[in-house]
Design a protein around this motif. Structure first.
Motif, PDB file in Angstrom:
ATOM      1  N   SER A 102       0.837  -1.200   0.000  1.00  0.00           N
ATOM      2  CA  SER A 102       0.000   0.000   0.000  1.00  0.00           C
ATOM      3  C   SER A 102       0.870   1.248   0.000  1.00  0.00           C
ATOM      4  O   SER A 102       1.883   1.326   0.709  1.00  0.00           O
ATOM      5  CB  SER A 102      -0.914   0.017   1.229  1.00  0.00           C
ATOM      6  OG  SER A 102      -1.927  -0.960   1.117  1.00  0.00           O
ATOM      7  N   TYR A 103       0.453   2.218  -0.804  1.00  0.00           N
ATOM      8  CA  TYR A 103       1.080   3.536  -0.836  1.00  0.00           C
ATOM      9  C   TYR A 103      -0.031   4.564  -0.681  1.00  0.00           C
ATOM     10  O   TYR A 103      -1.095   4.443  -1.304  1.00  0.00           O
ATOM     11  CB  TYR A 103       1.818   3.765  -2.160  1.00  0.00           C
ATOM     12  CG  TYR A 103       2.959   2.805  -2.410  1.00  0.00           C
ATOM     13  CD1 TYR A 103       4.273   3.170  -2.128  1.00  0.00           C
ATOM     14  CD2 TYR A 103       2.717   1.525  -2.921  1.00  0.00           C
ATOM     15  CE1 TYR A 103       5.320   2.275  -2.353  1.00  0.00           C
ATOM     16  CE2 TYR A 103       3.757   0.630  -3.143  1.00  0.00           C
ATOM     17  CZ  TYR A 103       5.054   1.006  -2.863  1.00  0.00           C
ATOM     18  OH  TYR A 103       6.079   0.125  -3.069  1.00  0.00           O
ATOM     19  N   ALA A 104       0.195   5.568   0.139  1.00  0.00           N
ATOM     20  CA  ALA A 104      -0.861   6.549   0.382  1.00  0.00           C
ATOM     21  C   ALA A 104      -0.251   7.912   0.687  1.00  0.00           C
ATOM     22  O   ALA A 104       0.897   8.019   1.142  1.00  0.00           O
ATOM     23  CB  ALA A 104      -1.764   6.095   1.534  1.00  0.00           C
ATOM     24  N   GLN A 105      -1.053   8.932   0.448  1.00  0.00           N
ATOM     25  CA  GLN A 105      -0.647  10.311   0.724  1.00  0.00           C
ATOM     26  C   GLN A 105      -1.838  11.056   1.299  1.00  0.00           C
ATOM     27  O   GLN A 105      -2.904  11.120   0.683  1.00  0.00           O
ATOM     28  CB  GLN A 105      -0.170  10.985  -0.557  1.00  0.00           C
ATOM     29  CG  GLN A 105       0.197  12.456  -0.391  1.00  0.00           C
ATOM     30  CD  GLN A 105       0.415  13.139  -1.730  1.00  0.00           C
ATOM     31  OE1 GLN A 105      -0.399  12.980  -2.646  1.00  0.00           O
ATOM     32  NE2 GLN A 105       1.505  13.878  -1.848  1.00  0.00           N
ATOM     33  N   ALA A 110       6.250   8.381  -7.501  1.00  0.00           N
ATOM     34  CA  ALA A 110       6.463   9.680  -6.856  1.00  0.00           C
ATOM     35  C   ALA A 110       6.750   9.532  -5.371  1.00  0.00           C
ATOM     36  O   ALA A 110       7.664  10.168  -4.833  1.00  0.00           O
ATOM     37  CB  ALA A 110       5.236  10.573  -7.079  1.00  0.00           C
ATOM     38  N   LEU A 111       5.984   8.680  -4.687  1.00  0.00           N
ATOM     39  CA  LEU A 111       6.184   8.503  -3.253  1.00  0.00           C
ATOM     40  C   LEU A 111       7.484   7.756  -2.957  1.00  0.00           C
ATOM     41  O   LEU A 111       8.148   8.028  -1.946  1.00  0.00           O
ATOM     42  CB  LEU A 111       5.001   7.754  -2.640  1.00  0.00           C
ATOM     43  CG  LEU A 111       3.639   8.467  -2.717  1.00  0.00           C
ATOM     44  CD1 LEU A 111       2.570   7.650  -1.990  1.00  0.00           C
ATOM     45  CD2 LEU A 111       3.711   9.870  -2.147  1.00  0.00           C
ATOM     46  N   SER A 112       7.865   6.825  -3.825  1.00  0.00           N
ATOM     47  CA  SER A 112       9.090   6.055  -3.606  1.00  0.00           C
ATOM     48  C   SER A 112      10.330   6.931  -3.713  1.00  0.00           C
ATOM     49  O   SER A 112      11.363   6.647  -3.086  1.00  0.00           O
ATOM     50  CB  SER A 112       9.180   4.902  -4.604  1.00  0.00           C
ATOM     51  OG  SER A 112       8.110   3.994  -4.418  1.00  0.00           O
ATOM     52  N   LYS A 113      10.240   8.008  -4.489  1.00  0.00           N
ATOM     53  CA  LYS A 113      11.402   8.880  -4.700  1.00  0.00           C
ATOM     54  C   LYS A 113      11.577   9.916  -3.587  1.00  0.00           C
ATOM     55  O   LYS A 113      12.625  10.559  -3.507  1.00  0.00           O
ATOM     56  CB  LYS A 113      11.270   9.584  -6.045  1.00  0.00           C
ATOM     57  CG  LYS A 113      11.377   8.648  -7.243  1.00  0.00           C
ATOM     58  CD  LYS A 113      11.151   9.393  -8.543  1.00  0.00           C
ATOM     59  CE  LYS A 113      11.227   8.434  -9.736  1.00  0.00           C
ATOM     60  NZ  LYS A 113      10.943   9.138 -11.020  1.00  0.00           N
ATOM     61  N   LEU A 114      10.567  10.076  -2.744  1.00  0.00           N
ATOM     62  CA  LEU A 114      10.681  11.054  -1.668  1.00  0.00           C
ATOM     63  C   LEU A 114      11.716  10.618  -0.638  1.00  0.00           C
ATOM     64  O   LEU A 114      11.880   9.422  -0.392  1.00  0.00           O
ATOM     65  CB  LEU A 114       9.322  11.235  -0.969  1.00  0.00           C
ATOM     66  CG  LEU A 114       8.222  11.947  -1.754  1.00  0.00           C
ATOM     67  CD1 LEU A 114       6.924  11.939  -0.955  1.00  0.00           C
ATOM     68  CD2 LEU A 114       8.625  13.391  -2.059  1.00  0.00           C
ATOM     69  N   GLY A 123      -1.428  25.883   6.904  1.00  0.00           N
ATOM     70  CA  GLY A 123      -0.079  25.375   6.713  1.00  0.00           C
ATOM     71  C   GLY A 123      -0.091  23.967   6.160  1.00  0.00           C
ATOM     72  O   GLY A 123      -0.897  23.136   6.564  1.00  0.00           O
ATOM     73  N   LYS A 124       0.822  23.696   5.237  1.00  0.00           N
ATOM     74  CA  LYS A 124       0.831  22.388   4.587  1.00  0.00           C
ATOM     75  C   LYS A 124       1.349  21.316   5.529  1.00  0.00           C
ATOM     76  O   LYS A 124       2.399  21.462   6.148  1.00  0.00           O
ATOM     77  CB  LYS A 124       1.687  22.417   3.325  1.00  0.00           C
ATOM     78  CG  LYS A 124       1.594  21.114   2.530  1.00  0.00           C
ATOM     79  CD  LYS A 124       2.307  21.205   1.202  1.00  0.00           C
ATOM     80  CE  LYS A 124       2.152  19.902   0.413  1.00  0.00           C
ATOM     81  NZ  LYS A 124       2.828  19.958  -0.901  1.00  0.00           N
ATOM     82  N   GLN A 125       0.588  20.247   5.651  1.00  0.00           N
ATOM     83  CA  GLN A 125       0.986  19.075   6.419  1.00  0.00           C
ATOM     84  C   GLN A 125       0.747  17.850   5.542  1.00  0.00           C
ATOM     85  O   GLN A 125      -0.232  17.790   4.803  1.00  0.00           O
ATOM     86  CB  GLN A 125       0.179  18.958   7.712  1.00  0.00           C
ATOM     87  CG  GLN A 125       0.277  20.163   8.623  1.00  0.00           C
ATOM     88  CD  GLN A 125      -0.639  20.045   9.825  1.00  0.00           C
ATOM     89  OE1 GLN A 125      -0.806  18.973  10.392  1.00  0.00           O
ATOM     90  NE2 GLN A 125      -1.244  21.153  10.211  1.00  0.00           N
ATOM     91  N   GLU A 126       1.630  16.890   5.639  1.00  0.00           N
ATOM     92  CA  GLU A 126       1.545  15.734   4.758  1.00  0.00           C
ATOM     93  C   GLU A 126       2.002  14.488   5.499  1.00  0.00           C
ATOM     94  O   GLU A 126       2.959  14.519   6.270  1.00  0.00           O
ATOM     95  CB  GLU A 126       2.420  15.975   3.524  1.00  0.00           C
ATOM     96  CG  GLU A 126       2.198  14.994   2.400  1.00  0.00           C
ATOM     97  CD  GLU A 126       2.975  15.416   1.147  1.00  0.00           C
ATOM     98  OE1 GLU A 126       2.562  15.024   0.048  1.00  0.00           O
ATOM     99  OE2 GLU A 126       3.990  16.122   1.281  1.00  0.00           O
ATOM    100  N   ILE A 127       1.282  13.392   5.252  1.00  0.00           N
ATOM    101  CA  ILE A 127       1.660  12.080   5.787  1.00  0.00           C
ATOM    102  C   ILE A 127       1.760  11.121   4.607  1.00  0.00           C
ATOM    103  O   ILE A 127       0.852  11.053   3.769  1.00  0.00           O
ATOM    104  CB  ILE A 127       0.632  11.565   6.814  1.00  0.00           C
ATOM    105  CG1 ILE A 127       0.416  12.590   7.928  1.00  0.00           C
ATOM    106  CG2 ILE A 127       1.101  10.239   7.410  1.00  0.00           C
ATOM    107  CD1 ILE A 127      -0.683  12.210   8.901  1.00  0.00           C
ATOM    108  N   ILE A 128       2.861  10.397   4.538  1.00  0.00           N
ATOM    109  CA  ILE A 128       3.134   9.501   3.421  1.00  0.00           C
ATOM    110  C   ILE A 128       3.265   8.069   3.936  1.00  0.00           C
ATOM    111  O   ILE A 128       3.959   7.815   4.917  1.00  0.00           O
ATOM    112  CB  ILE A 128       4.435   9.886   2.689  1.00  0.00           C
ATOM    113  CG1 ILE A 128       4.364  11.321   2.157  1.00  0.00           C
ATOM    114  CG2 ILE A 128       4.724   8.910   1.556  1.00  0.00           C
ATOM    115  CD1 ILE A 128       3.308  11.539   1.110  1.00  0.00           C
ATOM    116  N   GLN A 129       2.580   7.142   3.264  1.00  0.00           N
ATOM    117  CA  GLN A 129       2.742   5.720   3.565  1.00  0.00           C
ATOM    118  C   GLN A 129       3.442   5.039   2.404  1.00  0.00           C
ATOM    119  O   GLN A 129       3.048   5.166   1.246  1.00  0.00           O
ATOM    120  CB  GLN A 129       1.400   5.031   3.801  1.00  0.00           C
ATOM    121  CG  GLN A 129       1.546   3.522   4.033  1.00  0.00           C
ATOM    122  CD  GLN A 129       0.221   2.794   4.160  1.00  0.00           C
ATOM    123  OE1 GLN A 129      -0.837   3.416   4.090  1.00  0.00           O
ATOM    124  NE2 GLN A 129       0.269   1.490   4.323  1.00  0.00           N
TER     125      GLN A 129
END
Length: 313
Positions: free
Chosen positions: A68-71, A200-204, A78-84
């Motif tokens: 699973s990949y999630a954003q 995109a998420l894997s490259k972060l 203010g920008k807040q982000e959680i990445i799985q």
């Protein structure tokens, strides 16, 4: 009165004759909802209301090759982000340094109904089919999750008929007053987003992973003398500083949870402190030479009884 009428409007099913009945049982609908949340490739925009706070979010999820990949990102302020990324959850916030923790699913800013264990909680809750409704211009099946006692809250959930995605939920107290609301305003399902989002998420960059807290080797100095049926210990911890020692235990019934903290620093004049914010209750009371605090999604009357029946080992 307006809030009660609003909550009542959303839990009553529409009665138009064009609406039929889903042939799945309430528990089957809830189980299908969890499968859809975890296995489909989709994006939702939603509003979350808790007390006086109103927040908007965008959540993207893909399931690719068993992972699973999630954003999850805020849409205002203010920008807040959680990445799985599979079993790693990373937090990015403007007010603190990024960090990561181990986990199988993002749980922040999402209704805890998406992490419920329905086979476990059916011993203590009834699942009731409330008929059809409409959320985000889609037909949904409405299921009420009603506790069999008066020691915990209840849920009303709205499950999209075709995809079985969760499009809305209301957490209500024992009297039916609205505590927390989740409403999807827009969503789409697209398998073509799988590879672009995964790449995109894997490259972060991966922020440092926080060390897990170590459970105490010895038993804590206290135990709960009374708990609502179904609540069990998930973990317990001991934190020591130069000025205080804090012992804590996290409890859950598979749907709601709370944590008890026992500290050596007592409140002045044996007073009690109470604070409510949406679905969360914070209650503190001095007992002999200890201060006991409980924080969680439970009614105040339940929190008080739990605290007042703490026993020393």
């Amino acid at each position: 009165m307006f809030k009660k009428l609003t909550a009542l409007f959303f839990i009553l099913p529409f009665s138009f004759s064009v609406f039929g009945q889903d042939n799945l049982s309430p528990k089957q609908l809830l189980t299908e909802m969890l499968a859809a949340q975890n296995k489909l490739n989709y994006e939702i925009s939603y509003v979350q209301i808790a007390g006086a706070e109103i927040d908007t979010f965008r959540y993207r999820h893909v399931y690719n090759e068993g992972k699973s990949y999630a954003q999850l990102a805020t849409l205002e302020g203010g920008k807040q982000e959680i990445i799985q990324r599979d079993n790693l959850i990373s937090y990015f916030h403007s007010n603190y340094s990024p960090f990561s923790i181990s986990g199988s699913q993002i749980i922040d800013n999402l209704p805890n109904i998406v992490n419920a264990d329905f086979s476990r909680i059916e011993k203590h809750y009834d699942f009731i089919n409330m008929g059809r409704n409409r959320i985000a211009d889609r037909l949904v099946q409405t299921v009420r999750i009603l506790p069999k006692d008066n020691f915990r809250y209840q849920y009303v959930v709205f499950i999209e008929e075709k995809t079985h995605l969760l499009l809305g939920s209301d957490m209500l107290d024992q009297d039916g007053n609205l505590l927390e609301r989740f409403r999807v305003v827009n969503f789409y399902i697209d398998d073509q987003m799988t590879q672009p989002l995964t790449d995109a998420l894997s490259k972060l960059p991966t922020p440092p992973v926080l060390d897990k807290a170590t459970p105490p080797k010895n038993k804590l100095s206290w135990q709960a003398g009374w708990l609502p049926q179904g609540f069990a210990v998930l973990n317990n911890y001991l934190t020591k500083t130069d000025e205080d020692t804090i012992e804590s235990r996290l409890y859950s019934d598979g749907l709601f949870s709370f944590t008890i903290y026992v500290s050596n620093n007592i409140l002045p004049e044996n007073q009690e402190n109470v604070w409510k914010q949406g679905s969360f209750t914070i209650y503190s009371e001095s007992m002999k030479d200890k201060e006991v605090t409980i924080i969680g999604q439970i009614p105040l009357t339940t929190a008080k009884r739990i605290v007042q029946e703490i026993k020393s080992n």
